[in-house]
Design an enzyme around this catalytic site. Sequence first.
Site, PDB file in Angstrom:
ATOM      1  N   HIS A  83       7.984  -7.291  -3.386  1.00 19.41           N
ATOM      2  CA  HIS A  83       6.393  -7.954  -4.316  1.00 19.41           C
ATOM      3  C   HIS A  83       6.608  -9.231  -4.969  1.00 19.41           C
ATOM      4  O   HIS A  83       6.850  -9.211  -5.947  1.00 19.41           O
ATOM      5  CB  HIS A  83       5.954  -6.796  -5.004  1.00 19.41           C
ATOM      6  CG  HIS A  83       5.343  -5.467  -4.256  1.00 19.41           C
ATOM      7  ND1 HIS A  83       4.071  -5.557  -4.145  1.00 19.41           N
ATOM      8  CD2 HIS A  83       5.843  -4.488  -4.014  1.00 19.41           C
ATOM      9  CE1 HIS A  83       3.977  -4.490  -3.232  1.00 19.41           C
ATOM     10  NE2 HIS A  83       5.262  -3.506  -3.289  1.00 19.41           N
ATOM     11  N   ASP A 136     -18.249 -13.669 -21.186  1.00 15.89           N
ATOM     12  CA  ASP A 136     -18.597 -13.642 -19.966  1.00 15.89           C
ATOM     13  C   ASP A 136     -20.562 -13.975 -19.940  1.00 15.89           C
ATOM     14  O   ASP A 136     -20.977 -14.682 -19.141  1.00 15.89           O
ATOM     15  CB  ASP A 136     -18.587 -12.399 -19.393  1.00 15.89           C
ATOM     16  CG  ASP A 136     -17.220 -11.745 -19.282  1.00 15.89           C
ATOM     17  OD1 ASP A 136     -16.209 -12.552 -19.450  1.00 15.89           O
ATOM     18  OD2 ASP A 136     -17.052 -10.671 -19.322  1.00 15.89           O
ATOM     19  N   GLY A 177       0.932  -1.213   0.046  1.00 21.27           N
ATOM     20  CA  GLY A 177      -0.048   0.134   0.033  1.00 21.27           C
ATOM     21  C   GLY A 177       0.630   1.196  -0.104  1.00 21.27           C
ATOM     22  O   GLY A 177       2.148   1.096   0.443  1.00 21.27           O
ATOM     23  N   GLU A 229       4.480 -11.097  -6.000  1.00 25.95           N
ATOM     24  CA  GLU A 229       3.159 -11.312  -6.984  1.00 25.95           C
ATOM     25  C   GLU A 229       3.583 -10.731  -8.368  1.00 25.95           C
ATOM     26  O   GLU A 229       2.928 -11.330  -9.274  1.00 25.95           O
ATOM     27  CB  GLU A 229       2.215 -10.776  -6.423  1.00 25.95           C
ATOM     28  CG  GLU A 229       2.116  -9.404  -6.496  1.00 25.95           C
ATOM     29  CD  GLU A 229       2.288  -8.698  -4.909  1.00 25.95           C
ATOM     30  OE1 GLU A 229       2.436  -7.584  -4.631  1.00 25.95           O
ATOM     31  OE2 GLU A 229       3.137  -9.768  -4.264  1.00 25.95           O
ATOM     32  N   CYS A 231       5.476  -5.738   1.726  1.00 26.20           N
ATOM     33  CA  CYS A 231       5.584  -4.377   1.571  1.00 26.20           C
ATOM     34  C   CYS A 231       5.131  -3.674   2.778  1.00 26.20           C
ATOM     35  O   CYS A 231       5.580  -4.024   3.797  1.00 26.20           O
ATOM     36  CB  CYS A 231       5.289  -3.846   0.302  1.00 26.20           C
ATOM     37  SG  CYS A 231       6.171  -2.263  -0.004  1.00 26.20           S
ATOM     38  N   TYR A 232       4.144  -2.710   2.313  1.00 21.75           N
ATOM     39  CA  TYR A 232       3.394  -2.180   3.760  1.00 21.75           C
ATOM     40  C   TYR A 232       2.679  -3.233   4.637  1.00 21.75           C
ATOM     41  O   TYR A 232       2.786  -2.856   5.763  1.00 21.75           O
ATOM     42  CB  TYR A 232       2.236  -1.417   3.078  1.00 21.75           C
ATOM     43  CG  TYR A 232       1.341  -0.520   4.020  1.00 21.75           C
ATOM     44  CD1 TYR A 232       1.828   0.553   4.512  1.00 21.75           C
ATOM     45  CD2 TYR A 232       0.339  -1.139   4.671  1.00 21.75           C
ATOM     46  CE1 TYR A 232       1.173   1.191   5.488  1.00 21.75           C
ATOM     47  CE2 TYR A 232      -0.428  -0.514   5.667  1.00 21.75           C
ATOM     48  CZ  TYR A 232      -0.055   0.793   5.933  1.00 21.75           C
ATOM     49  OH  TYR A 232      -0.557   1.516   6.981  1.00 21.75           O
ATOM     50  N   LYS A 243     -11.161 -13.327 -15.969  1.00 17.87           N
ATOM     51  CA  LYS A 243     -11.552 -13.486 -17.245  1.00 17.87           C
ATOM     52  C   LYS A 243     -11.141 -14.971 -17.672  1.00 17.87           C
ATOM     53  O   LYS A 243     -11.629 -15.729 -18.295  1.00 17.87           O
ATOM     54  CB  LYS A 243     -11.120 -12.666 -18.153  1.00 17.87           C
ATOM     55  CG  LYS A 243     -11.146 -12.825 -19.566  1.00 17.87           C
ATOM     56  CD  LYS A 243     -12.766 -12.693 -20.014  1.00 17.87           C
ATOM     57  CE  LYS A 243     -13.295 -11.340 -20.245  1.00 17.87           C
ATOM     58  NZ  LYS A 243     -14.363 -11.015 -20.655  1.00 17.87           N
TER      59      LYS A 243
END
Length: 523
Positions: free
Chosen positions: A180, A237, A59, A182, A86-87, A379
């Site tokens: 990070h 979708d 964040g 990710e 991180c944060y 998706k």
Amino acid sequence: MTQTSHDRLLIIDFGSQVTQLIARRLRELNVYCEIHPYQNVTDASLKEFDPKAIIFSGGPDSVMREGSPRPPKAAYEMGVPILGICYGQQVMMHDLGGRVEAGEHATAEFGRAYVTPTDKHTDFFNGWFMDASGREQVWMSHGDHVAEIAPGFDVYGTSPGAPFAMTADIDRRFYAVQFHPEVHHTPNGATLYENFVKIAGFKGDWTMGAYREEMIAKIREQVGDKKVICGLSGGVDSSVTAILLHEAIGDQLTCVFVDHGLLRLNEAEQVVTMFRDNYNLNLIAADESDLFLDALEGVSDPETKRKTIGKLFIDVFQKYANEIEGAEFLAQGTLYPDVIESVSFSGGPSVTIKSHHNVGGLPEKMGLKLVEPLRELFKDEVRALGHELGLPASFIGRHPFPGPGLAIRCPGEITRDKLEILRKADAVYIDQIRKHGLYDEIWQAFAAILPMRTVGVMGDGRTYDYALALRAVTSVDGMTADYYPFSHEFLGETSTRIINEVKGVNRVFYDCTSKPPGTIELE
């Protein structure tokens, strides 16, 4: 919070731009997870959600600022593994007795960095530091830094700007990293998520087959013997939504295909023919193009466009729902990115990226309840569910097409003439992509007509026609995207075709903006 029979992981979001990528990493491991803004997570909601593990996201705030984001103290007392990123690391250290200091030039890190190991080891870091260099590339984005770790924690990795880059309290199964894992700039980051879910004891049983069975049962329980109308656009979708509902409730479903005058070339005929020829379901084809285009006349603000279209969709569905006896539900193909993107992190409108016409519930006057069986999916997961349901690969592989249609590919005022130019140009562009065998490599491609005219020379005469922008991106889930690297030969050939074949265009641009900072659509 959503209840599911699977083990659940809760991601508490502190406002990171890449929190959604954490969820993607976990979904790839067949772990069910949800993202919730920190201010929505309370002691009561934690108990209701009953997570098997928790992740604190990154964040932009500083833990030293009074009133900065915090998780509930109950999170630390649940006895489940926690990973702080991180944060999330800084808030964990601050809450548990460590110390965080304001960023200085020597300790701030932004971008690529390298972490080296200490002499300690835990299973959370299995598979790391295996390279001959003895270090791991990571992606840092922090100003503040941990100056003193909390009691019970040890250090497992350091970087030049983060002496406590990798920390853990083994007894409590608390793990915290300053970088990070990710993002793809941390090449071995997925390994840490895999280790974390193993430590937490996740079975990895959240598959599309299981989701299909559970959602069919939920639809039947929610709907009972009542009837459902489904907005069918022909996109992936809404099509997966329709087929899933048809499998669950059969003739209780009526699909309504609305031609709002903002579709691509020949799209209405193609969609209606495809569903009537291949699926034995109730389908109403409604030409409401004049209604929508008249309402959009003179409108140029993108948010006003979206909200106008959303309101008209509701009105149209209400009209047809009134004609179907026993219709009590409206089904929509709302996806998880739609929900995330439409929710303001701070609770105010300033950080809402854009409104989605299918997010936010229904007005009371409509008298219908929502069925949204894809609301928890990204998706690519919808495509996997489509395969599970047996939809043709050519159908599942269609590029995404937004609910507002060409309205948001026509920045500025919409006119019927501009829409006709856009339809023809877009058809040429997609034809080029298919002819070159690139369609399946691209997540989404489209043309947009720009709110400007440019001077040109054609046939020794002056022209003053529209400029066109071409957009093509690669992505996994639509939350982040990179532009597709077409060759100059392809772009030149495509530009020539469009200008030669589409009257009203004399200049073509290619949009090479990633997401972020841009969005995929222009509006």
